[in-house]
Design a protein around this motif. Sequence first.
Motif, PDB file in Angstrom:
ATOM      1  N   GLU A 121       0.823  -1.217   0.000  1.00 45.68           N
ATOM      2  CA  GLU A 121       0.000   0.000   0.000  1.00 45.68           C
ATOM      3  C   GLU A 121       0.858   1.268   0.000  1.00 45.68           C
ATOM      4  O   GLU A 121       0.469   2.292  -0.566  1.00 45.68           O
ATOM      5  N   GLU A 148       2.174   1.678  -3.616  1.00 44.82           N
ATOM      6  CA  GLU A 148       1.107   2.194  -4.477  1.00 44.82           C
ATOM      7  C   GLU A 148       0.844   3.668  -4.199  1.00 44.82           C
ATOM      8  O   GLU A 148       0.604   4.457  -5.127  1.00 44.82           O
ATOM      9  N   SER A 149       0.908   4.069  -2.944  1.00 43.64           N
ATOM     10  CA  SER A 149       0.740   5.482  -2.583  1.00 43.64           C
ATOM     11  C   SER A 149       1.809   6.341  -3.254  1.00 43.64           C
ATOM     12  O   SER A 149       1.511   7.402  -3.822  1.00 43.64           O
ATOM     13  N   GLN A 151       1.168   6.459  -7.085  1.00 43.54           N
ATOM     14  CA  GLN A 151       0.046   7.342  -7.418  1.00 43.54           C
ATOM     15  C   GLN A 151       0.457   8.808  -7.328  1.00 43.54           C
ATOM     16  O   GLN A 151       0.101   9.613  -8.192  1.00 43.54           O
ATOM     17  N   GLU A 166       3.699   5.944   6.210  1.00 43.88           N
ATOM     18  CA  GLU A 166       3.260   7.207   5.603  1.00 43.88           C
ATOM     19  C   GLU A 166       4.147   8.381   5.998  1.00 43.88           C
ATOM     20  O   GLU A 166       4.358   9.291   5.189  1.00 43.88           O
TER      21      GLU A 166
END
Length: 151
Positions: free
Chosen positions: A29, A32-33, A36, A127
């Motif tokens: 994830e 992918e973040s 993107q 993150e």
Amino acid sequence: MELPERKGDRPETGPEVPHIQFTQTSPPEIRESVRQWLSALPGTVTGRSEISVPTSYAVFAPAAARDAVLMPPRQSAEFVHVHADGSLHLSLDPSDHAAFLASGWGEKHPLYDRGVNVVMFYAPRDEAEVEVAKTVVAASYAYATGHMLIM
């Protein structure tokens, strides 16, 4: 470029080309973040890297700054790519290299000492580390395009 110091041990990376990261890779994830976010950089084109393994996702600056030395082979278009492990290779203004390397967020590419303007940003693990990656990519973008990235 000012960066916080990276926490934790340095990940294990390969000493030769292809230069990849073996430990502390990004969760799917997070990868992918990053991908993107890279796909939305203004005035850029994305696609398969011209220099890295086929699974690497690259960003190109069609109108690169006149004095920017980017990734081979053209040295005038590809300025960042992300690998399947989540690590990124990017071209930075030479004046940013020392601060970047001292921060612990990455290392020189194996061909760096042969004049290749590429450093590795270690794979973001969460993150908060993605935000640091964005700061470094923004510096690469500014160097490549001659324009500041509004984040």
